[in-house]
Structure formats: structure tokens, C-alpha cells
Design a protein around this motif. Structure first.
Motif, PDB file in Angstrom:
ATOM      1  N   TRP A  36       0.834  -1.206   0.000  1.00  0.00           N
ATOM      2  CA  TRP A  36       0.000   0.000   0.000  1.00  0.00           C
ATOM      3  C   TRP A  36       0.868   1.254   0.000  1.00  0.00           C
ATOM      4  O   TRP A  36       0.545   2.239  -0.662  1.00  0.00           O
ATOM      5  N   PHE A  39       2.158   1.688  -3.463  1.00  0.00           N
ATOM      6  CA  PHE A  39       1.042   2.160  -4.294  1.00  0.00           C
ATOM      7  C   PHE A  39       0.840   3.666  -4.101  1.00  0.00           C
ATOM      8  O   PHE A  39       0.659   4.414  -5.067  1.00  0.00           O
ATOM      9  N   LYS A  42       3.512   5.692  -5.787  1.00  0.00           N
ATOM     10  CA  LYS A  42       3.462   5.653  -7.260  1.00  0.00           C
ATOM     11  C   LYS A  42       2.230   6.352  -7.816  1.00  0.00           C
ATOM     12  O   LYS A  42       2.322   7.107  -8.795  1.00  0.00           O
ATOM     13  N   TYR A  43       1.078   6.123  -7.214  1.00  0.00           N
ATOM     14  CA  TYR A  43      -0.180   6.627  -7.771  1.00  0.00           C
ATOM     15  C   TYR A  43      -0.803   7.770  -6.962  1.00  0.00           C
ATOM     16  O   TYR A  43      -1.795   8.351  -7.401  1.00  0.00           O
ATOM     17  N   CYS A  48      -5.261   5.750  -2.604  1.00  0.00           N
ATOM     18  CA  CYS A  48      -5.061   4.773  -1.523  1.00  0.00           C
ATOM     19  C   CYS A  48      -6.059   5.000  -0.393  1.00  0.00           C
ATOM     20  O   CYS A  48      -6.641   4.047   0.136  1.00  0.00           O
TER      21      CYS A  48
END
Length: 424
Positions: A36, A39, A42-43, A48
Motif C-alpha cells: 500500500w 502504491f 506511485k499513484y 489509496c
């Protein structure tokens, strides 16, 4: 809930089984925290956070519909696996505030725990088993009668859904840039003499991996300290609720679930006021780190008095347990804020998602052990009220205090590595 699921053969075994339900959530979070964090790096933090809240809506509702012990275990485990909000929200708090307001930002995030301690126990204590408590409003044949713990879970899911909608207005703090442009900006800042250290750290961090973060002792020492005190806090909350509702013959307080809900709600409200009105002044005059050790010492002394509260009754008991619970949670909040600030200042923005993911993974491992160990220890203490060098309840709180003593010892050098500006 464990009593009504009829998994425990004796009253003393309820704590044993309850501990594993609590542990399953943290076990799931242990597995998923670092992914997580990656994630979120990166995003972005916002996706999240939204996905995690949706997981709360779904699996918390299913938990309330549990008809067997194993269904409760599975739904809690899946909730822990798919709820990756803790690491990214801490990174978000440190990024959305200027440096001089970072302590307040982290304090506001941890204040959510205080708000939860106000609302959560009230929802659980007053809305569980509604058909028995409010027969004029809920019948035994209704869904709330057939599933006596669905109503509080449903209310929590509705609150989570409202939070998810509110995320529409949540700005993203992770900025996506072209690497060449970032390097050019870093060079200009270095030439201008502004934030040259941050610029250099930013360049280095882009090449660093999770393995390099594990070698960052300033980060890891803060994470380990955070894990130890998280273990203590989680075990304390598990034991406190079980101890407060257990009968006098087992050295408990014989309080009702509503009484426990009220105690936790009062302490949660008090901690909220403390974090918003008092703690910022402490952080301003003493810094966020210096109150760390005094809070740990006072917490140890306070917890040593808990077994003797069984000698009190009536209003005296309720007043004293409310004061003790409030002080205990204030000390815990002070320690948690300091640990979070130490972790987030040990790395740069590009690393915070993964760094907090590592922190949440290790912390969740400790928190997974805490409820199970606390439940087992509590059941053992109730079966050994006498016959040992100390009564079972005193050994129970002594073991809790030993965890805090270990954490306190580790706040000193050479274990804890601190930036020069934050020396205690």
C-alpha cells in the motif's frame, strides 16, 4: 459478541477468543502495508485513502453480519488486508503542512484516534444488541434482532461512506514531475542557497530502494520504538475492556458495556481537547520529542494503580476510572505523535509512503501479537487469581508495564538515533 457466538466454553475463555479476532485485522495489515505504501508513492495518497475507506464500508458491514466465529475472523482479516490508509495518511499529514506546523499536522491525524474513542465506544456500547436494549424500536424478528451486532457496524459503515464522499475535495499532495525538471529545480535551489540539503536528499532518495530505507537507522530506531509502544497500547485497550466488564470474583470491575463505552468516550473527548488545545503549546515550548520520556514514565506509574481500583465501588470507581483512562490515553497520544514525527523527518517526501508502509507493517505485526497475547494473558490471570507471588490481575498489569519499561529504555542512546535539532 464472542460470548454470543458461543465459541468460548467458559467465561474465562472469552478473552482468549476475542484476542484472535482483534489480531486477525493487524495480521492482514502486516501483509499489505508495504505494498500500500508503494502504491501511494506511485499513484498518489488520495487513491489509496479512497480504496481503504471503501474496504471499511464493505467488510465492516459483513463483520456485523457474522453468524460464526470464523466468519468474524475472515471479515476482520480481509478488512486489515484491504485497508491501507494508515501509512499514506501519515505521509499526507507531513506533506500538507509547513515544517513549523508539522507537529500540529501529525497531532490532528492522531486526534482521529481520539475522535474514534469518543464515537466508537458509544456506538458499540449503546447500539449493540438493540432488540434487547430497545424492544420498542427493534423487534427480535428484524435484521437487527437476528444480527445483534449489525446496527453498530452499519452505523460505522455509513460514517465511512460519508468520509469517502468527502474525499472528493481532498487535494493530492504527491506531485508528479518529470525527473529532468525536478533535477533542474533542485540545482537552481542549491545555487540560490535555499533548501540545498533537501534538494540533495531528494536526488539521493530517487535512487534509494526499500533496502536502503531498512539501513536508515534514524528511521528504523523510531519505527521499532513506535512498534513497542503500539504493542503496549493495543494490549492495554484489549485488556482494559475485558477487565472492566469481568465480574468481581475474577478481580474485574463488573461494569456494563455501556459503562465501558462511556469511559472510553469521555477519555477520547478529553484526548481530543488535549491534542487540539494543549499539545500544540507543549510542542511549541518543549518540542514534540522532549515530552516523550515523561509521558512514558507517568504512564507506567499510572498503570501500576489499576489493580487496586477493584477495591472501589459506585461513583468513586466511575470517577477514578474515567480520570485514569483519560490520563493514560493522553500519555499514549503524546508518545505516538513523537514517534510519527521522528519517522517522517527521517526520510524525504519521495520515500514517505514506503517508509510509513514499513512502519505500519512492523507495527501491525506487533499489534497482531498484542490482542492475542493480551487475551491469553487475561484468561490466564483470571484462572490464577491466587496462589502465586502476586494476584493474577497484578501480574497482568505488571506484564503490560514491562513493555513500556522496555520502550522507555530504548529512548536513550545508543539505540535511538535523533537529528541534532531534535535531541531530547
Amino acid at each position: 459478541m464472542i460470548r454470543d457466538l458461543k465459541i468460548a466454553k467458559e467465561e474465562q475463555d472469552i478473552g482468549f477468543y476475542a484476542g484472535f479476532v482483534g489480531a486477525t485485522y493487524f495480521l492482514g495489515r502486516t501483509i499489505s502495508a508495504v505494498p500500500w505504501g508503494m502504491f501511494a508513492d506511485k499513484y498518489g495518497r488520495k487513491p489509496c485513502i479512497v480504496i481503504s475507506i471503501l474496504a471499511v464500508v464493505v467488510f465492516n458491514t459483513l463483520f456485523g453480519l457474522s453468524t460464526t466465529y470464523w466468519m468474524a475472523i475472515v471479515t476482520r482479516g480481509l478488512l486489515g488486508l484491504l485497508c491501507g490508509i494508515l501509512g499514506p495518511i501519515k505521509a499526507y499529514a507531513s506533506e500538507v503542512c509547513r515544517k513549523e506546523h508539522q507537529a500540529l499536522g501529525i497531532s490532528l491525524v492522531t486526534s482521529s484516534r481520539a475522535i474514534a474513542l469518543v464515537i466508537g465506544p458509544a456506538i458499540g456500547g449503546f447500539l449493540a444488541q438493540p432488540a434487547k436494549k430497545y424492544p420498542n424500536l427493534f423487534s427480535e424478528e428484524s435484521i437487527f434482532g437476528r444480527f445483534p451486532y449489525f446496527l453498530p457496524c452499519f452505523v460505522i459503515s455509513v460514517l465511512a461512506a460519508g468520509s469517502c464522499i468527502a474525499c472528493i475535495w481532498l487535494p493530492e499532495t504527491l506531485h508528479f514531475h518529470n525527473d529532468d525538471k525536478v533535477e533542474a529545480i533542485d540545482e537552481l535551489e542549491a545555487q540560490a542557497g535555499d533548501s540545498d540539503l533537501d534538494a540533495q536528499k531528494a536526488k539521493e532518495s530517487r535512487g534509494e530502494s526499500t533496502k536502503n530505507l531498512l539501513k536508515n537507522w534514524q528511521l528504523m530506531s523510531a519505527v521499532i520504538l513506535y512498534c513497542i509502544f503500539s504493542l503496549h497500547d493495543t494490549a492495554y485497550l484489549e485488556i482494559f475492556s475485558l477487565w472492566a466488564v469481568s465480574s468481581r470474583k475474577f478481580q474485574g470491575l463488573s461494569l456494563t458495556s455501556q459503562d465501558v463505552g462511556t469511559v472510553l468516550a469521555v477519555s477520547g473527548f478529553g484526548v481530543l481537547v488535549y491534542q487540539l488545545a494543549i499539545y500544540p503549546f507543549l510542542a511549541k515550548y518543549f518540542g514534540p520529542i522532549k515530552p516523550f520520556r515523561p509521558a512514558a514514565v507517568l504512564s507506567i506509574l499510572l498503570l501500576a494503580t489499576y489493580p487496586f481500583m477493584t477495591n472501589l465501588h459506585g461513583p468513586e470507581l466511575k470517577i477514578l476510572i474515567n480520570i485514569a483512562s483519560l490520563l493514560k490515553n493522553m500519555f499514549a497520544a503524546t508518545i505516538t505523535i513523537a514517534c510519527n514525527i521522528l519517522q517522517n523527518t527521517a526520510v524525504t517526501q519521495e520515500q514517505r509512503g514506503v517508509a510509513n508502509g514499513i512502519s505500519v507493517t512492523l507495527m501491525s505485526m506487533f499489534k497482531a501479537v498484542a490482542p492475542a497475547a493480551a487475551g491469553i494473558l487475561f484468561s490466564w490471570a483470571q484462572k490464577h487469581i491466587s496462589g502465586l507471588f502476586l494476584p493474577g490481575d497484578q501480574i497482568l498489569f505488571l506484564m503490560l508495564n514491562m513493555v513500556s519499561v522496555i520502550g522507555l529504555v530504548l529512548t536513550f542512546k545508543p539505540f535511538l538515533s535523533l537529528p541534532n535539532a531534535m535531541s531530547m
